[in-house]
Design a protein around this motif. Sequence first.
Motif, mmCIF file in Angstrom:
data_model
loop_
_atom_site.group_PDB
_atom_site.id
_atom_site.type_symbol
_atom_site.label_atom_id
_atom_site.label_comp_id
_atom_site.label_asym_id
_atom_site.label_seq_id
_atom_site.Cartn_x
_atom_site.Cartn_y
_atom_site.Cartn_z
ATOM 1 N N ARG A 311 0.721 -1.112 -0.108
ATOM 2 C CA ARG A 311 -0.120 0.042 -0.058
ATOM 3 C C ARG A 311 0.886 1.326 0.040
ATOM 4 N NH1 ARG A 311 -2.808 -2.546 4.225
ATOM 5 N NH2 ARG A 311 -1.867 -1.227 5.746
ATOM 6 N N ASP A 312 1.902 1.209 0.853
ATOM 7 C CA ASP A 312 2.850 2.249 1.051
ATOM 8 C C ASP A 312 3.661 2.744 -0.425
ATOM 9 O OD1 ASP A 312 3.857 3.914 3.029
ATOM 10 O OD2 ASP A 312 5.706 3.469 1.673
ATOM 11 N N ASN A 357 -7.671 -21.153 -3.939
ATOM 12 C CA ASN A 357 -8.275 -21.618 -2.575
ATOM 13 C C ASN A 357 -8.854 -20.173 -1.686
ATOM 14 O OD1 ASN A 357 -7.873 -24.451 -2.801
ATOM 15 N ND2 ASN A 357 -5.932 -24.096 -1.820
ATOM 16 N N VAL A 358 -8.198 -19.275 -1.963
ATOM 17 C CA VAL A 358 -8.702 -17.820 -1.368
ATOM 18 C C VAL A 358 -10.134 -17.590 -1.790
ATOM 19 C CG1 VAL A 358 -8.241 -15.632 -0.640
ATOM 20 C CG2 VAL A 358 -6.315 -17.333 -0.640
ATOM 21 N N THR A 359 -10.996 -17.501 -0.846
ATOM 22 C CA THR A 359 -12.374 -16.956 -1.209
ATOM 23 C C THR A 359 -12.538 -15.810 -0.581
ATOM 24 O OG1 THR A 359 -13.294 -18.432 0.448
ATOM 25 C CG2 THR A 359 -12.948 -19.392 -1.801
ATOM 26 N N ALA A 360 -12.100 -15.458 0.393
ATOM 27 C CA ALA A 360 -12.613 -14.015 1.215
ATOM 28 C C ALA A 360 -11.434 -13.386 1.670
ATOM 29 C CB ALA A 360 -13.376 -14.385 2.255
ATOM 30 N N PRO A 361 -10.745 -12.492 0.406
ATOM 31 C CA PRO A 361 -9.617 -11.584 0.857
ATOM 32 C C PRO A 361 -9.888 -10.573 1.736
ATOM 33 C CG PRO A 361 -10.051 -11.915 -1.536
ATOM 34 C CD PRO A 361 -11.183 -12.599 -0.677
ATOM 35 N N ARG A 362 -8.944 -10.298 2.825
ATOM 36 C CA ARG A 362 -9.502 -9.306 3.842
ATOM 37 C C ARG A 362 -9.452 -7.836 3.193
ATOM 38 N NH1 ARG A 362 -5.102 -9.837 8.410
ATOM 39 N NH2 ARG A 362 -5.826 -7.778 8.877
ATOM 40 N N PRO A 363 -10.660 -7.212 3.069
ATOM 41 C CA PRO A 363 -10.873 -5.888 2.553
ATOM 42 C C PRO A 363 -9.788 -4.742 3.103
ATOM 43 C CG PRO A 363 -12.864 -6.572 3.484
ATOM 44 C CD PRO A 363 -12.100 -7.705 3.834
ATOM 45 N N ASP A 364 -9.712 -4.934 4.311
ATOM 46 C CA ASP A 364 -8.754 -3.926 5.155
ATOM 47 C C ASP A 364 -7.333 -4.015 4.722
ATOM 48 O OD1 ASP A 364 -8.716 -6.678 6.437
ATOM 49 O OD2 ASP A 364 -7.414 -5.605 8.035
ATOM 50 N N LEU A 365 -7.010 -5.066 3.907
ATOM 51 C CA LEU A 365 -5.589 -5.135 3.608
ATOM 52 C C LEU A 365 -5.259 -4.106 2.399
ATOM 53 C CD1 LEU A 365 -4.832 -8.950 4.112
ATOM 54 C CD2 LEU A 365 -4.231 -7.013 5.423
ATOM 55 N N GLY A 366 -6.349 -3.629 1.718
ATOM 56 C CA GLY A 366 -6.380 -2.814 0.639
ATOM 57 C C GLY A 366 -5.449 -3.294 -0.531
ATOM 58 N N LEU A 367 -5.659 -4.830 -0.934
ATOM 59 C CA LEU A 367 -4.969 -5.635 -1.954
ATOM 60 C C LEU A 367 -6.012 -5.919 -3.068
ATOM 61 C CD1 LEU A 367 -2.493 -7.879 0.094
ATOM 62 C CD2 LEU A 367 -2.067 -5.618 -1.031
ATOM 63 N N ASP A 368 -5.708 -5.693 -4.149
ATOM 64 C CA ASP A 368 -6.368 -6.244 -5.458
ATOM 65 C C ASP A 368 -6.082 -7.491 -5.733
ATOM 66 O OD1 ASP A 368 -7.883 -6.916 -7.435
ATOM 67 O OD2 ASP A 368 -6.500 -5.137 -8.895
ATOM 68 N N LEU A 369 -6.422 -8.390 -4.902
ATOM 69 C CA LEU A 369 -5.967 -9.937 -4.830
ATOM 70 C C LEU A 369 -6.708 -10.471 -5.920
ATOM 71 C CD1 LEU A 369 -3.860 -11.633 -3.110
ATOM 72 C CD2 LEU A 369 -5.767 -12.656 -2.001
ATOM 73 N N VAL A 370 -5.975 -11.312 -6.730
ATOM 74 C CA VAL A 370 -6.577 -11.883 -7.994
ATOM 75 C C VAL A 370 -7.056 -13.248 -7.425
ATOM 76 C CG1 VAL A 370 -6.071 -12.886 -10.294
ATOM 77 C CG2 VAL A 370 -4.943 -10.497 -9.759
ATOM 78 N N VAL A 371 -8.151 -13.339 -7.543
ATOM 79 C CA VAL A 371 -8.883 -14.789 -7.075
ATOM 80 C C VAL A 371 -9.945 -15.161 -7.870
ATOM 81 C CG1 VAL A 371 -8.228 -14.206 -4.489
ATOM 82 C CG2 VAL A 371 -10.490 -13.484 -5.420
ATOM 83 N N GLY A 372 -10.280 -16.378 -7.769
ATOM 84 C CA GLY A 372 -11.448 -16.937 -8.739
ATOM 85 C C GLY A 372 -11.223 -17.388 -9.846
ATOM 86 N N GLY A 373 -10.054 -16.743 -10.552
ATOM 87 C CA GLY A 373 -9.707 -17.075 -12.014
ATOM 88 C C GLY A 373 -8.669 -16.243 -12.289
ATOM 89 N N ALA A 374 -7.801 -16.438 -13.508
ATOM 90 C CA ALA A 374 -6.826 -15.734 -13.935
ATOM 91 C C ALA A 374 -7.539 -14.321 -14.575
ATOM 92 C CB ALA A 374 -6.330 -16.449 -15.128
#
Lengths: 401, 83
Positions: A311-312, A357-374
Amino acid sequence: MTAVVTGLGVLAPTGAGVETYWAATLAGRSALAPPTRFDATGYPHRLAGEIDLDVAALVPRRLLAQTDHMTRLALVAAEWALADAVLEPAEQPEYAMSVATACSSGGFEFGQRELQKLWGHGPHQVSAYQSFAWFYAVNTGQISIRHGMRGPSGVLVAEQAGGLDVLGQARRLLRGPAALVVSGAVDASLCPWGWVATGTSGRVSTSDDSARAFLPFDAAAGGHVVGEGGALLVVEEAAAAAARGVTRPYGTVAGYAATFDPRDPRREPGLRRAVVGALADAGLEPSDVGVVYADAAGTPELDEQEAAALRDVFGANRVPVTAPKAGVGRLSSGGGPLDVATALLGLRDAVVPPTPNVTAPRPDLGLDLVVGGAREVEHDAALVLARGQGGFNAAVVVTRP
Amino acid sequence: MRSLTGPELAALLSDAGGPPDVTLDPEAFMSTPFADLGYDSLAVLETLTLVQARWGVSLPDDVVAAATNPADLLVVLNRELVA
């Protein structure tokens, strides 16, 4: 000096060989399961990322008595990387070829067997090959001997971070006497001794649910799963590669930096400085980076530290972040090079593989985590991060050729 | 103590250092230098370890140091085994 990657040798729990692994990775496949080579039932952690391959059948018979499983994997990965680079070592100047691999634990399965002989039967029954077969530098040595690579060579030991540090070392060697370096790491210690040793970190998941055991950046993160494997890369000086007819390398090792965490927990960890250093080394701005392959420790506190660093540097939710390692486990020093190989394939195909496997990325982390598919992402640069237990941080930037 | 035969030694060398680099009849194999068979000093030392494990004996490492081919090695090993 420009360091280009011209060959990849990949051995991962989700696939042996570059394209098998890549297809599985894009599909978000996961290979975490109870290990088959020993019975982990009685241990606190019971899942592993194990490679499904009869590796002994792929190694010269002469080398079987003197190699641990880990070294056999490394020999196969090196052979595949050289073949992928269309490189015949016998035709190259022997002192211009170097080997720089990382290692975290050495050949533990071999070492355990010989120590059991020592305690059970006495020193006269311990294999003469125990003198080196367990040793950290053994993969580098065996690759060097097998392919006649007599340039300056070595091993780096910095747990996960070491796998990226050796790419920095490869660039140093290319600035000196080497025209090509076999670099990266393959680690494997899925045996009782290795299992007990890695378990002492307190960061290994005790879950028996293979879909829930390693969930980096997820609200349910509770540690990681240990896996085996990694990747070896052929890294060449760009002009030398072009001179031998390479027209399309995978990409360039454009930036590298390493930092160390301060002892004082009130001070900022070193990861952000590693990111900033690698970007500066590559001559890139944060906005030039199209994707981050995260270290993805999978414990809440370490995930928070990594998210804070990202984030920084990039701003919240400003760059896609992914962790394909959630499907293979943490591979010790093999993890970083496998991520670099993955990043190069992503640059080639303009895609970011998902975090399995990740289905519930923590919203508070502020990451645009790519999940569910490429996710299709045209990008010219990727950032790969690795943190090694003990305070090591390393960052590598790879760019399109 | 039972002595070691040439074919048994050839099998132990193969277990310790892999199959020989060259295919030879048994007699020629025994008189060919280890280096030409593809066996380095560690392969010979490992062969000594296998003999100790399978015969249940303790032999000093230096007994094999002077052996340059399988025939030599057979002589020194049998000297120890039947001693």
